[in-house]
Scaffold this active site. Structure first.
Site, short mmCIF file in Angstrom:
data_model
loop_
_atom_site.label_atom_id
_atom_site.label_comp_id
_atom_site.label_asym_id
_atom_site.label_seq_id
_atom_site.Cartn_x
_atom_site.Cartn_y
_atom_site.Cartn_z
N GLU A 124 0.83 -1.20 0.00
CA GLU A 124 0.00 0.00 0.00
C GLU A 124 0.86 1.25 0.00
OE1 GLU A 124 -4.11 -1.40 1.96
OE2 GLU A 124 -2.61 -0.86 3.44
N CYS A 137 3.39 8.63 1.17
CA CYS A 137 3.92 7.70 2.16
C CYS A 137 4.19 6.37 1.46
CB CYS A 137 2.89 7.55 3.28
SG CYS A 137 3.41 6.42 4.56
N CYS A 144 6.66 -6.91 7.60
CA CYS A 144 7.70 -6.31 8.44
C CYS A 144 8.20 -7.35 9.44
CB CYS A 144 7.10 -5.12 9.20
SG CYS A 144 8.33 -4.05 9.98
N CYS A 148 6.16 -4.36 16.15
CA CYS A 148 5.80 -3.34 17.13
C CYS A 148 4.35 -3.60 17.54
CB CYS A 148 5.96 -1.94 16.54
SG CYS A 148 7.67 -1.61 16.07
N CYS A 151 1.28 -1.72 15.97
CA CYS A 151 1.29 -1.48 14.52
C CYS A 151 0.63 -2.63 13.77
CB CYS A 151 2.73 -1.29 14.05
SG CYS A 151 2.85 -1.00 12.28
N CYS A 382 -1.36 6.22 9.89
CA CYS A 382 -0.11 5.61 10.39
C CYS A 382 -0.37 4.27 11.03
CB CYS A 382 0.51 6.46 11.49
SG CYS A 382 0.94 8.08 11.00
N1 SAH Z 1 9.45 0.81 10.40
C1 SAH Z 1 9.57 2.24 10.28
C2 SAH Z 1 8.63 2.81 9.26
C3 SAH Z 1 7.15 2.75 9.65
S1 SAH Z 1 6.64 4.37 9.86
C4 SAH Z 1 9.39 2.88 11.63
O1 SAH Z 1 9.07 2.16 12.57
O2 SAH Z 1 9.65 4.05 11.77
C5 SAH Z 1 5.09 4.23 10.52
C6 SAH Z 1 4.95 5.12 11.73
O3 SAH Z 1 3.63 4.95 12.26
C7 SAH Z 1 5.90 4.70 12.83
O4 SAH Z 1 6.28 5.79 13.62
C8 SAH Z 1 5.03 3.78 13.62
O5 SAH Z 1 5.56 3.55 14.87
C9 SAH Z 1 3.72 4.52 13.61
N2 SAH Z 1 2.58 3.65 13.90
C10 SAH Z 1 2.50 2.32 13.76
N3 SAH Z 1 1.29 1.87 14.13
C11 SAH Z 1 0.57 2.94 14.51
C12 SAH Z 1 -0.76 3.12 14.94
N4 SAH Z 1 -1.59 2.09 15.04
N5 SAH Z 1 -1.17 4.37 15.23
C13 SAH Z 1 -0.34 5.41 15.07
N6 SAH Z 1 0.93 5.31 14.64
C14 SAH Z 1 1.39 4.09 14.36
#
Ligand code: SAH
Length: 405
Positions: A124, A137, A144, A148, A151, A382
């Site tokens: 996506e 984006c 991945c 996390c 996420c 995000c």
């Molecule tokens: N792997 C990289 C790139 C992903 S960026 C990283 O971790 O930075 C995506 C961003 O959205 C990251 O800051 C991630 O932590 C955040 N994110 C992930 N899940 C989310 C959620 N459910 N709500 C808000 N932000 C989230």
């Protein structure tokens, strides 16, 4: 509520993600640097003295004109065009769906063809228009490895890294759909920024961890920022990492884009839980790498992303500790209201809490830090991205290939 355009439902049914890998496609020229392009030209017998010129022509067609086929390349002779078309490919990935949120955010589901070792995969890409900018984006991996806890992408196992060409292709498709090539017309179904370009910024904040796919991300961003092609300024490209510490200096030195860190917690015990990569690279090492990031100044700051999780990391003590930890690092803080997804184990902090947290951060000198959630209605915000692609074990892949023979 959202508008959803299912562009290729029939194809989708005809070619499920688990399908047997097709015969290897012609190699794509998209994503090759100038050296790579020259090597491709040499492979089809273009004499050395012509290669530089041919390279420049191709570069121009691919990245300034948005060519999707060799036919229209009017300054390249017919026979060379035919030769190029027989050996190489410059087609776009398949656009499976396009969704447009009520707030104008767009999400594209793209399907990339089979490569050796994997079937077709889907990723996506999201476009977020604001009044003065348009941010694309981009994803760097299918799935991945990081897991996390908050996420959605983290619930999808890594299928594979995207190639440089597949990363660049996300920008090309976005330009196609936003009418951003010379002579094209812009879509009228949602507002676009009041700027000359629809895409002014690129963030590597889609699916995947960009620093675990360093070489391809580097090659792609060097193409994106090349002044004779897509011409995005490196100051308008941001690479976000969960904290792959050993690769951070290389990102600065070799790619030279802006850095964002997914911080999310100010204590190792909590960060170990939320961002398991912290067990490998704890906070003090991460912040040290940030302090040493090349080219930092007040005009070139690191962005620290901090997702607001109700009752988990959103206390005033956390806010104060955040400010203390970042002292001395030219930094921006981005508070991200948690975006829920089906089955997510957290809730978003309430607005009062976010505001109080933001006030502590503001008082310490960091301006307007709360990121407005965009595209939640189409699961484009995000951390909400995910595709259906799965890793197919080699044994199963071989069996599927044999079955179609
Ligand atoms: N792997 C990289 C790139 C992903 S960026 C990283 O971790 O930075 C995506 C961003 O959205 C990251 O800051 C991630 O932590 C955040 N994110 C992930 N899940 C989310 C959620 N459910 N709500 C808000 N932000 C989230």
């Amino acid at each position: 509520m959202s508008i959803s355009l299912d562009i290729a439902r029939d194809n989708r049914n005809a070619a499920p993600v688990m399908a047997a890998p097709a015969a290897p496609a012609r190699p794509s020229l998209i994503g090759l640097g100038r050296d790579g392009l020259a090597a491709a030209l040499s492979e089809i017998g273009v004499p050395e003295r012509q290669r530089r010129m041919r390279c420049a022509q191709l570069w121009n067609w691919l990245y300034r004109a948005g060519a999707t086929g060799f036919d229209g390349m009017s300054d390249i002779g017919k026979s060379l065009r035919a030769e190029l078309a027989a050996r190489f490919d410059i087609a776009r990935p398949e656009l499976v769906t396009e969704q447009v949120s009520l707030d104008g955010t767009r999400k594209w589901l793209l399907r990339f063809a089979s490569r050796e070792g994997s079937g077709p995969v889907e990723v996506e890409t999201v476009y977020i228009p604001e009044h003065d900018r348009g941010t694309l984006c981009v994803s760097s991996q299918v799935g991945c490895t990081l897991n996390c806890r908050f996420c959605h992408t983290g619930t999808q196992k890594l299928v594979r890294n995207l190639t440089a060409g597949e990363i660049v292709a996300q920008i090309l498709v976005a330009r196609d759909r936003l009418g951003e090539w010379p002579g094209a017309s812009r879509p009228t179904d949602a507002p676009l920024p009041d700027a000359e370009r629809a895409i002014t910024n690129v963030v590597l904040m889609g699916m995947g961890e960009p620093l675990y796919n360093f070489d391809n991300v580097k090659a792609a961003m060097l193409i994106a920022s090349d002044g004779e092609g897509l011409s995005l300024s490196k100051r308008r490209i941001t690479l976000s990492t969960a904290g792959v510490v050993p690769m951070i200096p290389r990102a600065g030195a070799e790619i030279g884009v802006m850095l964002a860190i997914s911080l999310h917690a100010v204590r190792d015990d909590l960060r170990n839980e939320l961002v398991p990569l912290n067990r490998k690279y704890p906070l003090d090492e991460l912040l040290e790498a940030c302090r040493n990031y090349p080219g930092l100044s007040n005009a070139r700051r690191i962005t620290f992303e901090y997702v607001m999780l109700d009752g988990v990391n959103d206390s005033l003590a956390d806010a104060k500790e955040l400010v203390r930890l970042l002292r001395g690092i030219p930094a921006k803080i981005n508070l991200i209201p948690f975006n829920p997804w089906p089955g997510s184990p957290y809730d978003c902090s309430d607005w009062d809490t976010i505001e109080r947290f933001a006030e502590v951060v503001n008082r310490a000198g960091y301006a307007s830090p709360v990121r407005t959630p965009r595209g939640r209605d189409i699961m484009a915000a995000c951390g909400q991205l995910k595709s259906e692609s799965e890793r197919v074990p080699a044994r199963q892949r071989r069996a599927a290939t044999e079955a179609v023979r």
